[in-house]
Scaffold this motif. Structure first.
Motif, short mmCIF file in Angstrom:
data_model
loop_
_atom_site.label_atom_id
_atom_site.label_comp_id
_atom_site.label_asym_id
_atom_site.label_seq_id
_atom_site.Cartn_x
_atom_site.Cartn_y
_atom_site.Cartn_z
N VAL A 57 4.41 2.90 -3.81
CA VAL A 57 4.33 2.46 -3.44
C VAL A 57 5.74 0.99 -3.90
O VAL A 57 5.62 0.78 -3.29
CB VAL A 57 3.12 1.78 -4.04
N VAL A 58 5.93 1.43 -5.41
CA VAL A 58 6.79 0.72 -5.44
C VAL A 58 8.32 1.03 -5.18
O VAL A 58 9.17 0.43 -4.37
CB VAL A 58 7.48 1.47 -7.61
N SER A 59 8.57 2.25 -4.97
CA SER A 59 9.80 2.34 -3.78
C SER A 59 9.38 2.03 -2.80
O SER A 59 10.71 2.43 -1.29
CB SER A 59 9.72 4.32 -4.24
N GLY A 60 8.58 1.76 -2.41
CA GLY A 60 8.33 1.86 -0.82
C GLY A 60 7.77 2.35 -0.12
O GLY A 60 7.88 2.22 1.64
N SER A 70 3.16 1.75 2.19
CA SER A 70 3.07 0.22 3.36
C SER A 70 1.33 0.48 2.39
O SER A 70 0.89 0.75 2.45
CB SER A 70 3.22 0.91 4.34
N SER A 71 1.25 -1.25 2.38
CA SER A 71 -0.15 -1.04 1.86
C SER A 71 -1.24 -0.67 3.05
O SER A 71 -2.18 -0.81 2.40
CB SER A 71 -0.17 -2.91 2.30
N VAL A 99 -1.82 2.48 1.38
CA VAL A 99 -2.64 2.58 0.74
C VAL A 99 -3.88 2.38 0.73
O VAL A 99 -5.05 2.61 -0.12
CB VAL A 99 -1.73 1.38 -0.57
N VAL A 135 -2.75 -1.55 -7.26
CA VAL A 135 -2.09 -0.92 -6.95
C VAL A 135 -0.97 0.25 -6.79
O VAL A 135 -1.09 0.78 -7.02
CB VAL A 135 -0.96 -1.20 -5.51
N LYS A 136 -0.84 0.11 -8.31
CA LYS A 136 -0.06 0.80 -9.17
C LYS A 136 -0.88 2.03 -9.21
O LYS A 136 0.32 3.04 -9.28
CB LYS A 136 0.20 0.14 -10.64
N TYR A 189 6.32 -5.53 -12.43
CA TYR A 189 7.34 -4.75 -11.04
C TYR A 189 8.22 -4.62 -11.40
O TYR A 189 9.36 -3.84 -11.04
CB TYR A 189 7.48 -5.11 -10.23
N LEU A 241 13.70 -3.47 -3.59
CA LEU A 241 13.75 -3.63 -2.05
C LEU A 241 14.18 -4.55 -1.29
O LEU A 241 14.08 -6.05 -2.20
CB LEU A 241 12.22 -3.10 -1.21
N VAL A 284 -0.12 -9.76 0.69
CA VAL A 284 -0.77 -8.50 0.11
C VAL A 284 -1.46 -8.28 -1.35
O VAL A 284 -2.54 -8.00 -1.05
CB VAL A 284 -0.29 -7.61 0.78
N TYR A 312 -5.49 -6.93 -0.44
CA TYR A 312 -6.28 -5.39 -0.95
C TYR A 312 -7.57 -6.55 -1.98
O TYR A 312 -8.50 -5.91 -1.91
CB TYR A 312 -5.32 -5.26 -2.84
#
Lengths: 77, 483
Positions: free
Chosen positions: A27-30, A33-34, A37, A59-60, B224, B324, B352, B357
């Motif tokens: 996720v952190v690396s992209g 996508s949401s 997930v 999300v982590k 983050y 990013l 998001v 979520y």
């Protein structure tokens, strides 16, 4: 269980990401996508009968194959 | 592509040399050259950013404290130097301008800002404390909802309560400051629910980050940032090389943007808002002129956002955070949802995390399609509206809540159409994924997506002082209708 999760993650990532380490960031690396997930979370809900709650979802926990595995094990136990 | 001519961040020799002092100086000089030859940042901000990057390059272990000092310089600058354009500190400065016009006391009005800022920090820290340590209470399990309720209650009090002019100003000025930092505090609140590894220096440094400031937090929250931070000298070198690569590409786009401005001036094409005022006066454009005007706005907006985002991200990478890009090849998007993902990444991520979520895991668990659709609607429509409405504080104060709402109507329509379209686009792409054999890659798909967003940008205006009917008249003239 780990292999099942890994396969599901790989299928979501598509053909470009077959070289995936168990601790590689998703996720952190992209990479994920949401929407992916959400797809993964829905699959985990159906497959392992896990109930995610809005206030405990982070999300982590979906950032690598190992963290997903840990999340599933924690939820099941 | 031009930006990929030099894959400097993948070359082991260059990475090795980027860790040596002499080449570090060269990296900083290249960065300074690109920053100095653009006007993305105000002069003093730019100088602080260059100085911060230079010091971090040689003392990466003290990154947080250096960033905090950079933030402090920017903060003091706003208080002490009257001439410095300080829009970057508070978007709501317009509000202070209104007050300042009736007062010669610059220092006095500036001080109010800092009192507001201090009050905002006290209130947000109290909330963060309650969310972290008292989450057994249901109300603190949903901090963002709580925070949104708090701000809207304050807006209602300021707009409807019988306050004196001074009381009204003080309350509105506080709301303006709170609104502007709303999502920065939001990320801290959000992260506080899951971890207590908060780093105060980094957290406050990112409230006014040297890499550029808008109401949208580039680089999300401090947790983050810690996740994407370079952990050793090699990673730091790679991150900085990625920063140099991006700023070089941003500089090319910046030059293109200014060429475009020149071309635009020479062509004497009215801007969209001018066109809408023309319609308000009863004028009507021929089809070609209406389309040219709209396409001009669409591409200008895209290019401006891309250039600004690239500079911010490049600067952040130079500080050692491998974040990013904000905009990533939007012209290659094949679906409406994909374009939305590529166009403004940090805005999308904000929606998001705070709306998508939480809604998904709370509602319609038994109805997958409705669940996905409503989730998307909550983010792209509801969250989008809240984000932009909160930025209208100066309008709410000077013109009232009713006028602010009427001026905001086009954006509400924009957000509703956007949410519904992304929702359907996502449902469609989910079905195609299951089939696994229908990848939509044709040129026609890209053109259709761009056309959709191009027409939709007619309503993408967070505030306009004329009726929404003019937008509809303009829309009609795109297809030759006149009324």
């Amino acid at each position: 269980m780990k292999n099942e999760i890994r396969e599901r993650v790989l299928s979501l990532l598509g053909s470009d990401n077959q070289q995936l380490g168990d601790d590689d960031s998703l996720v952190v690396s992209g990479r994920l996508s949401s929407v992916k997930v959400i797809e993964l979370a829905t699959w985990l809900e159906e497959k392992y009968h896990i109930d995610f709650y809005a206030h405990t979802f982070h999300v982590k926990d979906f950032d690598s194959v190992n963290s997903i595995l840990k999340l599933v094990e924690d939820k099941i136990s | 592509m031009l930006k990929n001519i030099f894959p400097i961040d993948q070359n082991p020799t260059i990475i090795y040399f980027a860790q040596r002092p002499f080449f570090k100086i060269i990296l900083v000089l290249i960065f300074a050259f690109f920053m100095a030859n653009t006007n993305i940042f105000p002069v003093l901000w730019r100088n602080v950013a260059i100085a911060t990057v230079a010091v971090i390059t040689f003392l990466p272990k003290y990154r947080y404290i250096i960033l905090f000092c950079g933030m402090f310089c920017l903060l003091l600058n706003n208080l002490l130097i009257k001439e410095q354009p300080d829009w970057v500190l508070f978007r709501a400065n317009y509000l202070f301008e209104i007050f300042r016009n009736n007062s010669d006391n610059y220092f006095g009005t500036a001080v109010i800002k800092y009192i507001d800022l201090a009050l905002m920090i006290v209130i947000s820290e109290t909330l963060i404390f309650l969310v972290t340590y008292y989450n057994r209470f249901r109300i603190f399990r949903y901090p963002i909802t709580l925070y949104i309720c708090l701000i809207f209650s304050l807006i209602l009090v300021a707009a409807l309560a019988p306050l004196t002019k001074m009381q009204g100003f003080l309350l509105w000025s506080y709301i303006a400051v709170m609104n502007h930092y709303f999502w920065f505090v939001g990320y801290t609140l959000h992260e506080s629910r899951f971890t207590n590894k908060r780093n105060f220096l980094l957290d406050y440094a990112r409230y006014l980050p040297v890499w550029g400031f808008t109401a949208l937090p580039y680089g999300k929250g401090s947790i983050y940032l810690q996740q994407v931070e370079a952990k050793n000298s090699e990673e730091f070198a790679v991150t900085q090389l990625k920063g140099i690569k991006l700023i070089w590409w941003a500089f090319i786009l910046y030059c293109l943007l200014h060429l475009y401005y020149q071309f635009e001036d020479g062509f004497k094409m009215p801007k969209l808002m001018e066109a809408l005022h023309d319609y308000n006066q009863g004028l009507h454009y021929p089809i070609w002129k209406a389309w040219t005007c709209l396409i001009d706005r669409f591409f200008r907006m895209m290019l401006e956002l891309t250039v600004t985002g690239h500079f911010f991200v490049a600067c952040c990478r130079m500080c050692g955070f491998r974040i990013l890009r904000n905009t990533y090849k939007p012209l290659q998007a094949r679906t409406i949802a994909e374009y939305w993902n590529r166009y403004n990444y940090y805005f999308k991520e904000l929606l998001v995390e705070f709306f998508f979520y939480p809604t998904f895991f709370k509602f319609f668990k038994k109805m997958p399609k409705l669940r996905m659709f409503c989730t998307t609607l909550s983010a792209a429509t509801f969250g989008n509206i809240i984000f932009h409405f909160l930025l209208l504080t100066p309008v709410m104060m000077s013109l009232g809540l009713g006028r602010a709402y009427r001026g905001f109507l086009p954006y509400i329509l924009y957000a509703v159409i956007l949410g519904i379209s992304i929702g359907f686009s996502q449902l469609r792409s989910l079905e195609e994924n299951k089939a696994q054999d229908k990848a939509v890659t044709s040129l026609m798909s890209s053109i259709s997506v761009l056309l959709f967003y191009c027409v939709l940008c007619l309503f993408n205006s967070p505030y306009q002082d004329i009726s929404i009917m003019n937008n509809f008249k303009f829309f009609g003239s795109l297809f030759g209708f006149k009324w």
